[in-house]
Enzyme design. Structure first.
Site, PDB file in Angstrom:
ATOM      1  N   PRO A 125       0.778  -1.247   0.000  1.00 48.38           N
ATOM      2  CA  PRO A 125       0.000   0.000   0.000  1.00 48.38           C
ATOM      3  C   PRO A 125       0.808   1.297   0.000  1.00 48.38           C
ATOM      4  O   PRO A 125       0.772   2.078   0.953  1.00 48.38           O
ATOM      5  CB  PRO A 125      -0.846  -0.132   1.265  1.00 48.38           C
ATOM      6  CG  PRO A 125       0.010  -0.934   2.187  1.00 48.38           C
ATOM      7  CD  PRO A 125       0.735  -1.916   1.300  1.00 48.38           C
ATOM      8  N   CYS A 126       1.497   1.559  -1.099  1.00 47.01           N
ATOM      9  CA  CYS A 126       2.245   2.811  -1.202  1.00 47.01           C
ATOM     10  C   CYS A 126       1.320   4.026  -1.221  1.00 47.01           C
ATOM     11  O   CYS A 126       1.757   5.142  -0.930  1.00 47.01           O
ATOM     12  CB  CYS A 126       3.160   2.790  -2.418  1.00 47.01           C
ATOM     13  SG  CYS A 126       2.348   2.426  -3.971  1.00 47.01           S
ATOM     14  N   HIS A 127       0.032   3.805  -1.507  1.00 41.95           N
ATOM     15  CA  HIS A 127      -0.929   4.919  -1.482  1.00 41.95           C
ATOM     16  C   HIS A 127      -1.137   5.457  -0.068  1.00 41.95           C
ATOM     17  O   HIS A 127      -1.639   6.565   0.099  1.00 41.95           O
ATOM     18  CB  HIS A 127      -2.275   4.486  -2.089  1.00 41.95           C
ATOM     19  CG  HIS A 127      -2.955   3.381  -1.351  1.00 41.95           C
ATOM     20  ND1 HIS A 127      -2.625   2.050  -1.546  1.00 41.95           N
ATOM     21  CD2 HIS A 127      -3.938   3.387  -0.416  1.00 41.95           C
ATOM     22  CE1 HIS A 127      -3.389   1.300  -0.764  1.00 41.95           C
ATOM     23  NE2 HIS A 127      -4.191   2.090  -0.067  1.00 41.95           N
TER      24      HIS A 127
END
Length: 165
Positions: A125-127
């Site tokens: 989850p780089c978001h």
């Protein structure tokens, strides 16, 4: 041989790629990071477990993925991506906080670069990584998609449990 499949999602088409049931890439249309597609073969039935989990995620029914991943990158990238996997659903961390977490204080920009090369968006989850000021900055899939993913998670994150009112 890498097999791939493209599916529709609320944020646009997603392409999943990998070998066997192991995911090596999950990317969005127009994502800035573009893996080499040499030797990729279309397989519309591939990664059914990951697809089911993505559908459940977008429906607000799944907060943690259970997909076998093959994350390839530099040692630093690997450390960043593993740290991303520890950010709980519905929460965010700053680039600086991730740098501190992996023992690289002051490396916020390098964390941002590693985020930009994350090969498995959404599941890794780089978001969930934002600027220190709380501002949404940089996202390979575009800021609008980042905002949409964070809003989805915020709207469906479990409420804090309390014993007494």
């Amino acid at each position: 041989m890498i097999h791939y499949r493209t599916i529709d999602s609320p944020i646009g088409p997603l392409t999943l790629a990998g070998h066997g049931s192991v995911l090596t890439n999950l990317r969005m249309l127009e994502q800035t990071y573009e893996p080499s597609r040499t030797h990729w073969t279309p397989d519309p039935g591939a990664f059914s477990g990951a697809v089911d989990q993505l559908n459940a995620y977008f429906a607000g029914e799944l907060t943690e993925f259970d997909v076998e991943l093959d994350l390839r990158g530099t040692d630093f990238q690997q450390r960043v991506w593993k740290a991303l996997l520890t950010i709980p659903y519905g929460e965010t961390r700053s680039y600086g906080e991730i740098a501190d977490q992996i023992g690289a204080p002051g490396a916020a920009r390098a964390v941002g670069l590693a985020n930009g090369h994350n090969p498995i968006a959404i599941i890794v989850p780089c978001h969930r990584v934002i600027g220190a000021s709380g501002k949404l900055t940089g996202y390979g899939g575009g800021i609008n998609r980042k905002r949409a993913l964070l809003e989805l998670e915020k709207s469906r994150a479990p409420a804090d449990l309390t014993l007494f009112d």
